[in-house]
Enzyme design. Structure first.
Site, PDB file in Angstrom:
ATOM      1  N   HIS A  80       0.980  -1.068   0.097  1.00 54.01           N
ATOM      2  CA  HIS A  80      -0.033  -0.020   0.056  1.00 54.01           C
ATOM      3  C   HIS A  80       0.809   1.205  -0.042  1.00 54.01           C
ATOM      4  O   HIS A  80       1.973   1.308   0.463  1.00 54.01           O
ATOM      5  CB  HIS A  80      -0.990  -0.192   1.163  1.00 54.01           C
ATOM      6  CG  HIS A  80      -0.390  -0.080   2.651  1.00 54.01           C
ATOM      7  ND1 HIS A  80       0.180   1.241   3.113  1.00 54.01           N
ATOM      8  CD2 HIS A  80      -0.273  -1.005   3.471  1.00 54.01           C
ATOM      9  CE1 HIS A  80       0.534   0.881   4.245  1.00 54.01           C
ATOM     10  NE2 HIS A  80       0.508  -0.415   4.595  1.00 54.01           N
ATOM     11  N   ASP A  82       0.077   4.535   1.137  1.00 53.68           N
ATOM     12  CA  ASP A  82       0.224   5.467   2.284  1.00 53.68           C
ATOM     13  C   ASP A  82       0.726   5.087   3.513  1.00 53.68           C
ATOM     14  O   ASP A  82       1.261   3.797   3.528  1.00 53.68           O
ATOM     15  CB  ASP A  82      -1.250   5.668   2.632  1.00 53.68           C
ATOM     16  CG  ASP A  82      -1.929   4.513   3.019  1.00 53.68           C
ATOM     17  OD1 ASP A  82      -1.993   3.436   2.317  1.00 53.68           O
ATOM     18  OD2 ASP A  82      -2.926   4.455   4.093  1.00 53.68           O
ATOM     19  N   ASP A 119       6.190   0.767   7.348  1.00 50.31           N
ATOM     20  CA  ASP A 119       4.712   0.202   7.055  1.00 50.31           C
ATOM     21  C   ASP A 119       4.181   1.104   6.240  1.00 50.31           C
ATOM     22  O   ASP A 119       3.893   2.227   6.443  1.00 50.31           O
ATOM     23  CB  ASP A 119       4.293   0.072   8.384  1.00 50.31           C
ATOM     24  CG  ASP A 119       2.779  -0.076   8.256  1.00 50.31           C
ATOM     25  OD1 ASP A 119       2.409  -0.746   7.188  1.00 50.31           O
ATOM     26  OD2 ASP A 119       2.255  -0.179   9.288  1.00 50.31           O
ATOM     27  N   GLU A 149      -4.654   2.374   2.727  1.00 50.31           N
ATOM     28  CA  GLU A 149      -4.970   1.215   3.661  1.00 50.31           C
ATOM     29  C   GLU A 149      -4.964   1.444   5.145  1.00 50.31           C
ATOM     30  O   GLU A 149      -5.802   0.995   5.865  1.00 50.31           O
ATOM     31  CB  GLU A 149      -3.833   0.302   3.369  1.00 50.31           C
ATOM     32  CG  GLU A 149      -3.817  -1.137   3.805  1.00 50.31           C
ATOM     33  CD  GLU A 149      -3.177  -1.349   5.411  1.00 50.31           C
ATOM     34  OE1 GLU A 149      -3.554  -2.424   5.960  1.00 50.31           O
ATOM     35  OE2 GLU A 149      -2.637  -0.092   5.752  1.00 50.31           O
ATOM     36  N   GLU A 150      -4.247   2.155   5.213  1.00 47.25           N
ATOM     37  CA  GLU A 150      -4.152   2.798   6.832  1.00 47.25           C
ATOM     38  C   GLU A 150      -5.185   3.345   7.656  1.00 47.25           C
ATOM     39  O   GLU A 150      -5.687   3.259   8.688  1.00 47.25           O
ATOM     40  CB  GLU A 150      -2.979   3.435   7.153  1.00 47.25           C
ATOM     41  CG  GLU A 150      -1.661   2.698   7.102  1.00 47.25           C
ATOM     42  CD  GLU A 150      -1.256   1.500   7.731  1.00 47.25           C
ATOM     43  OE1 GLU A 150      -2.167   1.161   8.417  1.00 47.25           O
ATOM     44  OE2 GLU A 150      -0.147   1.063   7.595  1.00 47.25           O
ATOM     45  N   ASP A 173       3.241  -6.785   3.474  1.00 47.21           N
ATOM     46  CA  ASP A 173       3.009  -5.893   4.654  1.00 47.21           C
ATOM     47  C   ASP A 173       3.132  -6.459   6.070  1.00 47.21           C
ATOM     48  O   ASP A 173       2.417  -5.953   7.017  1.00 47.21           O
ATOM     49  CB  ASP A 173       1.351  -5.220   4.515  1.00 47.21           C
ATOM     50  CG  ASP A 173       1.134  -4.037   5.125  1.00 47.21           C
ATOM     51  OD1 ASP A 173       1.988  -3.409   5.723  1.00 47.21           O
ATOM     52  OD2 ASP A 173      -0.308  -3.609   5.445  1.00 47.21           O
ATOM     53  N   HIS A 461       3.054   2.644  13.455  1.00 40.97           N
ATOM     54  CA  HIS A 461       1.869   3.461  13.945  1.00 40.97           C
ATOM     55  C   HIS A 461       2.411   4.361  15.033  1.00 40.97           C
ATOM     56  O   HIS A 461       1.471   5.185  15.872  1.00 40.97           O
ATOM     57  CB  HIS A 461       0.778   2.906  14.078  1.00 40.97           C
ATOM     58  CG  HIS A 461       0.080   2.052  13.037  1.00 40.97           C
ATOM     59  ND1 HIS A 461      -1.206   1.517  12.869  1.00 40.97           N
ATOM     60  CD2 HIS A 461       0.635   1.662  11.903  1.00 40.97           C
ATOM     61  CE1 HIS A 461      -1.495   0.836  12.104  1.00 40.97           C
ATOM     62  NE2 HIS A 461      -0.326   1.104  11.235  1.00 40.97           N
TER      63      HIS A 461
END
Length: 489
Positions: A80, A82, A119, A149-150, A173, A461
């Site tokens: 992904h 983003d 990530d 995605e996030e 991922d 994150h």
């Protein structure tokens, strides 16, 4: 290949790190991936690769098979575009306009005061590196780069049947080298909204802003079992226990920034009677000491302070204040249940991710994750019951399915055998308590055979995010080997 932007471009394997360095230089938080998507499209065209986009914004790139490999099953490499935008408190960084600043820290690459975006930037870089190489043996190849995605898996939700031709999908991922993932949790967002009443300000009061910060935060799936504190829950605990007896008036409560990140900070605006001001400050100090003691092994940098504030906003009525604090204090958070089938894996969890106070309402945004639909439904029922008791409304949205494990997967067995041939031992075959897009891909492509793998990434994150340098090299070795050993059609 590209102009270096940081020291990480010199790391080995340069095939990956040069792309990752370039990715870091182009802002790409969720909902703002267009600049990076356009860069990738223009790069692919410069390589004479077939590239297209769907109506959702996903990017598709196609590369012919290496000579002599045309009979292999076609493969989709997937990542992904983003990244999660999180920064340390007080850091001056605009994720929409500012580049990520990666640097080498011993055996790791991390970023200055922000999430790194490994990530899924490392996975995306590896997909592009395969496209750029002329010496990697592979069959017919497609690369799928999804958007958003996030923040909602928008790209995966929007993927339509007929765009992909591959029989096998390799998702990049995952975040632990030596582990192959064959399943993941599904999830759903829960939004509780409570209407507020306000009243007049008590006389002889001082307005304070309470700041609880310094927590580690992290991924609400991968890190939910680690005991990391949730700033929203800690602040709610303090306010519920210490406002009524001192007649403290609550004006606002705000905390967290993403429903899929464990909240690192929370804030409350309160009015404290001047006669009780010293006692209230003492309680703040005592609570900071107490929570530091409770969480000493995990949250060494926890801080809880109060500062004076200028504002004329009215406080909540006594009834609204009691309901708000009772709701926040009672809301479940963290691990709900461990899996009976897969040792050491969380089955069901809840993250009370974001709290936002407006003039007439307060909204609480949670993310429920579960490996099983019944587990998710059970937590939905718990939250709905809490909402009913509090007189709040609740909405569930953005539900996405889990990825059901397939122990008979041909690509899973192939990867396991290739891994053992390289390193002399088998990898761990796992199910992850996080949302991978594979579950959604199974909707339009139910027969596609899938696995997920990647290098070791810690603390995604959060601004502590880092990727292990050696593991990137191992991951690249595995990527090349599995592509060469894809089964024939």
């Amino acid at each position: 290949m590209f102009t270096p932007h940081s020291e990480v471009s010199q790391l080995e394997p340069q095939a990956i790190w040069q792309f990752f360095d370039q990715i870091c230089s182009i802002p790409h938080p969720s909902k703002h991936e267009e600049a990076l998507a356009q860069f990738i499209i223009e790069w692919a065209k410069s390589q004479s690769l077939e590239v297209k986009r769907d109506d959702t914004g996903n990017v598709f790139i196609k590369k012919p098979a290496y000579p002599g490999m045309e009979n292999k099953k076609p493969v989709v490499l997937q990542a992904h575009i983003d990244m999660v935008p999180q920064k340390n408190d007080g850091t001056d960084h605009d994720f929409v306009t500012d580049s990520i600043k990666p640097y080498i820290d011993g055996e790791w690459v991390t970023a200055t005061d922000t999430t790194l975006g490994a990530d899924n930037g490392i996975g995306m870089a590896s997909c592009l590196a395969v496209l750029a190489a002329d010496d990697i043996k592979h069959g017919p190849l497609e690369v799928l780069l999804t958007i958003d995605e996030e923040a909602g898996m928008t790209g995966a939700f929007g993927l339509e049947a007929g765009w992909l031709e591959g029989d096998i999908l390799l998702n990049t991922d995952s975040e632990q080298e030596g582990e192959i993932y064959m399943g993941c949790a599904g999830g759903v967002d829960a939004s509780l909204t409570l209407q507020l009443e306000r009243q007049a300000i008590n006389e002889d009061t001082t307005r304070l802003k309470l700041v609880l910060n310094g927590l580690r935060g992290g991924h609400s799936g991968v890190d939910i079992h680690t005991g990391r504190a949730n700033a929203n829950k800690l602040l709610a605990r303090f306010l519920k226990n210490h406002t009524a007896n001192l007649n403290v008036q609550l004006v606002a409560f705000n905390g967290g920034s993403l429903r899929n990140a464990i909240p690192r900070e929370a804030y409350a605006e309160v009015l404290v009677e001047n006669a009780q001001l010293d006692a209230f400050h003492n309680l703040i100090s005592e609570f900071e000491t107490l929570t530091k003691t409770e969480l000493s092994a995990i949250e060494a940098n926890l801080a809880f302070k109060a500062q004076t504030l200028e504002s004329d906003a009215l406080p909540l009525s006594a009834s609204s204040q009691n309901t708000v604090l009772s709701l926040l204090n009672a809301c479940p958070n963290g691990v709900v249940r461990m899996s009976d089938d897969i040792q050491g894996v969380v089955e069901t969890s809840l993250n009370m991710g974001v709290i936002e106070t407006n003039e007439n309402s307060i909204e609480v945004l949670c993310l429920i994750r579960s490996l099983i639909d019944s587990g998710r439904s059970d937590v939905e029922g718990t939250l709905a019951s809490l909402a009913s008791l509090a007189g709040a409304t609740i909405e569930f949205s953005g539900a996405y399915p889990g990825w059901k494990p397939d122990p008979d997967s041909q690509i899973l067995h192939t990867f396991r055998d290739v891994y053992e041939d390289i390193y002399g031992h088998k990898p761990h075959i796992m199910v992850i308590h996080a949302g991978l897009e594979c579950g959604l891909f199974k909707e339009p492509y139910p027969k596609m055979d899938m696995i997920s793998f990647g290098p070791t990434i810690k603390f995604p994150h959060s601004p502590d995010e880092k990727v292990n340098i050696e593991s990137v090299g191992l991951y690249w070795q595995q990527m090349k080997a599995i592509l060469e050993n894809i089964p024939a059609k």
